[in-house]
Write a protein that holds these residues in place. Structure first.
Motif, mmCIF file in Angstrom:
data_model
loop_
_atom_site.group_PDB
_atom_site.id
_atom_site.type_symbol
_atom_site.label_atom_id
_atom_site.label_comp_id
_atom_site.label_asym_id
_atom_site.label_seq_id
_atom_site.Cartn_x
_atom_site.Cartn_y
_atom_site.Cartn_z
ATOM 1 N N VAL B 148 -10.335 -2.426 -7.771
ATOM 2 C CA VAL B 148 -10.869 -2.016 -9.065
ATOM 3 C C VAL B 148 -9.876 -1.093 -9.759
ATOM 4 N N ASP B 149 -9.378 -0.123 -8.985
ATOM 5 C CA ASP B 149 -8.434 0.821 -9.556
ATOM 6 C C ASP B 149 -7.191 0.101 -10.080
ATOM 7 N N GLY B 150 -6.685 -0.841 -9.288
ATOM 8 C CA GLY B 150 -5.493 -1.589 -9.693
ATOM 9 C C GLY B 150 -5.716 -2.360 -10.977
ATOM 10 N N VAL B 151 -6.861 -3.027 -11.052
ATOM 11 C CA VAL B 151 -7.170 -3.834 -12.240
ATOM 12 C C VAL B 151 -7.204 -2.944 -13.470
ATOM 13 N N VAL B 152 -7.917 -1.800 -13.352
ATOM 14 C CA VAL B 152 -8.034 -0.908 -14.506
ATOM 15 C C VAL B 152 -6.663 -0.369 -14.901
ATOM 16 N N ARG B 153 -5.887 0.006 -13.887
ATOM 17 C CA ARG B 153 -4.555 0.530 -14.118
ATOM 18 C C ARG B 153 -3.696 -0.479 -14.892
ATOM 19 N N ALA B 154 -3.807 -1.732 -14.515
ATOM 20 C CA ALA B 154 -3.004 -2.767 -15.170
ATOM 21 C C ALA B 154 -3.519 -3.024 -16.578
ATOM 22 N N ALA B 155 -4.811 -2.880 -16.773
ATOM 23 C CA ALA B 155 -5.396 -3.261 -18.057
ATOM 24 C C ALA B 155 -5.218 -2.182 -19.113
ATOM 25 N N LEU B 156 -5.173 -0.907 -18.701
ATOM 26 C CA LEU B 156 -5.141 0.172 -19.691
ATOM 27 C C LEU B 156 -3.728 0.734 -19.815
ATOM 28 N N PRO B 157 -3.350 1.155 -21.017
ATOM 29 C CA PRO B 157 -2.061 1.858 -21.172
ATOM 30 C C PRO B 157 -2.097 3.191 -20.442
ATOM 31 N N ARG B 158 -0.949 3.705 -20.086
ATOM 32 C CA ARG B 158 -0.856 4.825 -19.183
ATOM 33 C C ARG B 158 -1.593 6.084 -19.670
ATOM 34 N N GLU B 159 -1.427 6.398 -20.999
ATOM 35 C CA GLU B 159 -2.054 7.631 -21.495
ATOM 36 C C GLU B 159 -3.584 7.534 -21.395
ATOM 37 N N VAL B 160 -4.080 6.366 -21.809
ATOM 38 C CA VAL B 160 -5.532 6.163 -21.744
ATOM 39 C C VAL B 160 -5.998 6.271 -20.292
ATOM 40 N N HIS B 161 -5.199 5.670 -19.443
ATOM 41 C CA HIS B 161 -5.614 5.649 -18.039
ATOM 42 C C HIS B 161 -5.717 7.054 -17.468
ATOM 43 N N ASP B 162 -4.774 7.907 -17.788
ATOM 44 C CA ASP B 162 -4.825 9.257 -17.263
ATOM 45 C C ASP B 162 -6.086 9.988 -17.699
#
Lengths: 375, 305, 333
Positions: B148-162
């Motif tokens: 799940v974490d990997g999928v979200v990480r790949a889907a969202l841009p880095r700033e949003v993800h943080d």
């Protein structure tokens, strides 16, 4: 669903009236009044096959359990019809069909002349039927206070909206079934089996019903407590003009409460007769076998002849009359042809599903009884 | 109206069996210290490890206070940037606990709701939900969380993800754990739905939703409480694992797992305290919670009593 | 006739955290060889507990806290577990309500019978198997020679209870404790099982302790009957006397509350209230709060079993020294 019943008295109308006026039949129920409940060729089958994949792999056919298979009766207002029989005969399934917990596979139930499914769609009709269950330890929600348990139907049907009035009504009901109004604050586990059954009855009465389905209401109780509950139920019937469908396996209990009795065997009614007639002149060989099997408290020292064999499985019932493998009177016709429930010879009151009785092969019941006594 | 009954039905028995078990009492004390320290970190912690202004690189790598070069100002020593370990652990436990509790709440809500639906409605709903649960249970929970974490990480841009990283971790751990709750609740629901008090409610004609919520739900919550307690330990550990692997909470909000990872780099160069103390705190927290859960399970199971 | 089983002042206690509950208190009775003693009472009266104490299977934390149980003169209440286990199979047979608790689902019924007989009778395997088939025939299982290799689940409820009876009797015990042996069965099967139990024990001269809540079963089967209430014996005597002319006010109420099969009564006699919980047994006679005849002494002093006509009743009404000594006619009147 499309039609609406034009005039239904609302819950509040009912609750406002004193008990006796609420129910037209409250005083002096007339046995030949219009039926409260009618069952017409009622059947309920259950699919007890194993899951699809296993069934296909094992090349098994579907397994259908015919719990109830063509049962008809009518219960006049203000009277009690009892259904008796051994476990697996379908009596409890009938109870659940009649109160709408199961939908029939075949046939129908009429409630006050109206199809049950339609009657149950309307809260005002649903309010008129209630049920009392067998197990006093499972029939009350253990997490609820008694006052909330009893008030649940009142709230669900919106009978009394005012909180204080609800509280008064619950107190009145508790007193009515022989408990103290203070008991409302307690939880079910603080009560004995008999007291719990009284709470169950109070809950059932709280929506001012006219028809009560009682599924083995005393079988889980000790005999001295059973007497209390049976007396209470009879008193309530007299007072409120209630109509009962009473399910039991105990013939002596049934004799005390019934106007008419149906004896069930493997999903069908074997004999349906007025209570006294059934006990003084039982006609169906199964009814006689049941009575013969009851241990004798009178201690006459009479030697009983127990009926042999056991109840066959309702998944593969025997062809013809379901009782024929255990019946002393069975012949070729009994093994092949299913007997219809028709008036027994010489009486209009007793309905019997038995070829032997129809053909007069059973001998005169009176002489048969005395012959048994001599043997 | 169900709550008082729920509590009343077992409070005295619980208290009695609690007091009879010294291990349980000790666990409760440890758990209380952990939770208290974590919640009250801003008030109790000697330093604020996130206040960059107060950090002094000269204080880096100080050993615990009782060692020869120790400093009483830093009871458990400092890390490579001069942060007080005790304060870092307290703040880190806060994050661990927040993620753990939120993840458990999430999986409890989801699992209880789906289990209730599956058990009460049966048929196709039941079959579909339970097959999904079965399939998910064939994967280790931590793998599901990683996925799940990997999928979200790949889907969202880095700033949003943080920004949403914390929620992603909570979601990932929560979603990996719901089948446990769903299966237990479904099992109890299957038993309760055939009890006569539920039939009585059906005779009245109450809606299925109302029966599920007012009648069935209060009666299936006992085992849920046990699983939730035991899952809390799991969730805290899962978060620590994810953070240790570097895919958990953002480094700006270090949890115990993050601290252990940082300390791991210095384990072999002699600065053992940077990783051992967060590790010990994690063990103490998880162990005490799990022991409490075990006790709760035994106390609520009348067959073992 | 010397008593085979003697129970004297049996007291069973359950330590709980709210204090010690006394489940049985001063229970005394005898059973002679070949005699059937019925034990009746409401649920919680202690009838099953008495049976469990005799066969040494009290559920922990229950324990025998006083009194004696003697089988053929030998004390069996204080034996170590292993000794008691041997006696349980060999000297005392047990029949319970649910046959599935007695039968091992993993073994054929034949194997269970054979093992029991080999252990307790010391006979060879071939002989034991021959006898096992004989026993199955004896208890009315059709095609016994084939059915001997069937598993318990392949039998119907009534047939299983027949197998249990065979298992309980095959080691030829001198006493059988039957706890609600017919309660789980349908009426028509009940009659078959009672007739069977009666026939077999009469043939072998086995003593039977028949525990049931069904007065009809007792009336048909037992020679004597003990009525239990709140962990004590309220009345004990010949079955005919207790059923037809009960002396203890509780027995009177109990008999009267049974709905009659042969007539309809408008209102059944009922005993008001309910049996007290074990934690709240009143002082004096346990029945006194529900008793229509209770007087001061009943509330203060616990009655022993006293001669009351043909039976013995634990009731002060039958103490000639009581100020309220009442002839039995007054109770029934």
């Amino acid at each position: 669903m499309a039609e609406r019943i034009v005039h239904e008295p609302t819950g509040e109308d009912f609750a406002a009236l004193p008990v006796a006026e609420r129910l037209p039949a409250a005083r002096g129920a007339v046995p030949d009044a219009a039926p409260m409940v009618e069952a017409e060729d009622l059947a309920r089958h259950f699919d007890v096959s194993r899951p699809w994949l296993q069934r296909v792999l094992a090349r098994e056919p579907r397994r259908i359990l015919r719990a109830v298979d063509g049962v008809s009766f009518a219960i006049p207002k203000g009277t009690t019809l009892s259904l008796v029989g051994e476990s697996g005969c379908g009596k409890s399934t009938v109870a659940r069909l009649v109160v709408g917990l199961y939908a029939p596979t075949r046939g129908r139930v009429l409630f006050d002349g109206q199809d049950l499914a339609r009657a149950r769609a309307s809260a005002a009709q649903r309010r008129r039927m209630q049920m009392i269950f067998q197990d006093p330890y499972a029939s009350l929600n253990p997490r609820w206070r008694v006052r909330d348990i009893i008030a649940e139907p009142i709230r669900a049907f919106g009978l009394v909206r005012d909180r204080a009035a609800q509280r008064d009504r619950v107190a009145e009901l508790l007193t009515h079934v022989g408990l103290s109004p203070l008991d409302g604050e307690k939880y079910p586990h603080e009560f004995s089996g008999g007291q719990r059954q009284r709470i169950s009855i109070a809950r059932a009465l709280s929506s001012n019903p006219e028809f009560l389905v009682c599924d083995e209401p005393t079988s889980a109780l000790d005999v001295s407590v059973q007497a209390q509950i049976l007396n209470l139920m009879k008193a309530l019937q007299r007072e409120l003009g209630l109509t009962y469908l009473f399910i039991s396996h105990n013939l002596s209990v049934v004799r005390q409460v019934s106007d008419r009795i149906g004896v069930m065997y493997l999903g069908r009614i074997a004999e349906l007769a007025p209570a006294e007639t059934l006990f003084t002149a039982p006609r169906h060989p199964y009814t006689r076998a049941l009575m013969e099997a009851i241990p004798d408290l009178e201690m006459t020292g009479r030697q009983r002849v127990p009926v042999g064999g056991e109840v066959p499985s309702p998944i593969s019932p025997p062809p013809g009359c379901p009782f024929h493998p255990r019946c002393p009177l069975a012949d070729a016709r009994c093994r092949a042809e299913r007997p219809a429930l028709i008036p027994a010879r010489g009486t209009e009151e007793t309905l019997v599903a038995c070829h032997a009785v129809e053909e007069g092969r059973d001998g005169d019941p009176a002489t048969a009884a005395s012959a048994r006594a001599l043997a | 109206m169900a709550a008082p009954a729920f509590v009343r039905a077992f409070d005295s028995d619980l208290w009695w069996s609690f007091r009879r078990s010294p291990v349980t009492v000790l666990s409760a004390v440890v758990a209380l210290v952990c939770v208290g320290g974590a919640l009250l970190a801003p008030l109790l912690a000697p330093h604020n490890p996130f206040d960059l202004a107060s950090l002094n690189l000269l204080d880096a790598f100080k050993p615990p206070a009782w060692a020869a070069e120790g400093d009483l100002a830093y009871p458990l020593g400092t890390d490579d940037q001069g942060r007080d370990m005790l304060s870092a652990i307290m703040y880190g436990a806060r994050v661990s606990l927040l993620v753990g509790v939120s993840a458990v709440l999430f999986s409890t809500l989801l699992g209880v709701a789906l289990g209730l639906l599956a058990g009460y409605l049966g048929g196709a709903v039941d079959a579909v939900l339970m097959r999904i649960a079965d399939i998910q249970l064939t994967f280790p929970s931590i793998l599901v969380a990683l996925l799940v974490d990997g999928v979200v990480r790949a889907a969202l841009p880095r700033e949003v993800h943080d920004q949403v990283a914390l929620f992603v971790v909570i979601f990932a751990i929560g979603i990996s754990n719901w089948p446990q709750f769903a299966r237990t609740v479904r099992g109890s629901t299957l038993v309760e739905r055939n009890k006569e008090y539920v039939l009585a409610a059906r005779v009245i004609g109450l809606s299925r939703l109302r029966i599920m919520l007012t009648h069935v739900l209060p009666n299936v919550l006992g085992p849920v409480l046990v699983i939730a307690t035991l899952s809390l330990g799991f969730a805290i550990l899962a978060e620590a694992t994810l953070s240790f692997l570097g895919v958990g909470v953002p480094p700006t909000q270090p949890s115990l797992g993050t601290l252990i990872r940082i300390g791991n780099d210095f384990l072999f160069s002699g600065e053992w305290w940077i990783t051992i103390f967060p590790g010990a705190a994690l063990v103490a927290m998880v162990l005490s919670v799990n022991l409490l859960g075990d006790w709760l399970r035994d106390a609520l199971n009348p067959k073992l009593r | 006739m010397a008593a085979l089983l003697e129970v004297r002042n049996l007291r069973v206690e359950f330590p709980t955290r709210r204090g010690v509950l006394t489940a049985l208190d001063g229970v005394s009775f005898d059973i002679a060889a070949g005699e059937v003693l019925g034990v009746v009472g409401e649920s919680g009266a202690g009838k099953s507990m008495t049976g469990a104490a005799i066969i040494g299977l009290l559920e922990p934390p229950g324990r025998i806290a006083g009194g004696e149980i003697r089988l053929d003169g030998q004390r069996i209440d204080n034996l170590p577990y292993e000794r008691m286990r041997r006696i349980r199979g060999k000297e005392i047979g047990a029949i319970f309500q649910d046959p599935l608790t007695t039968l091992n689902p993993l073994y054929t019924v034949g194997r269970q019978l054979v093992e029991t007989m080999q252990v307790h009778l010391g006979i060879g395997a071939a002989e034991a198997r021959r006898r096992a088939i004989g026993w199955l025939e004896h208890v009315g299982i059709p095609a016994a020679a084939q059915r001997v290799d069937s598993y318990p689940h392949e039998f119907s409820g009534g047939m299983r209870q027949r197998v249990v009876i065979a298992l309980a009797l095959c080691a030829e015990p001198r006493l059988v404790v039957a706890d609600e042996p017919t309660t789980a069965l349908d009426v028509s099967i009940q009659a078959q099982i009672i007739a069977l139990l009666k026939r077999l024990t009469r043939e072998k001269g086995t003593a039977v302790m028949l525990i049931t809540h069904d007065m009809g079963v007792i009336a048909e089967t037992a020679d004597r009957v003990a009525v239990m209430y709140a962990g004590r014996i309220a009345e004990i005597g010949p079955v005919r006397e207790v059923v037809k002319h009960p002396r203890h006010p509780y027995s009177v109420g109990l008999m009267a509350s049974i709905p009659p099969l042969d007539r309809r009564v408008e209102r059944l006699a009922q005993i008001e209230g309910a049996m007290p919980r074990l934690s709240a047994i009143p002082p004096g006679c346990a029945f006194n709060p529900r008793c229509p005849h209770a007087f001061d002494r009943c509330r203060a002093e616990r009655p022993e079993l006293l001669e009351a006509g043909a039976t013995r009743a634990a009731c002060w009404l039958y103490d000639p020294a009581s100020e309220k000594h009442v002839p039995e006619s007054a109770i029934h009147g």
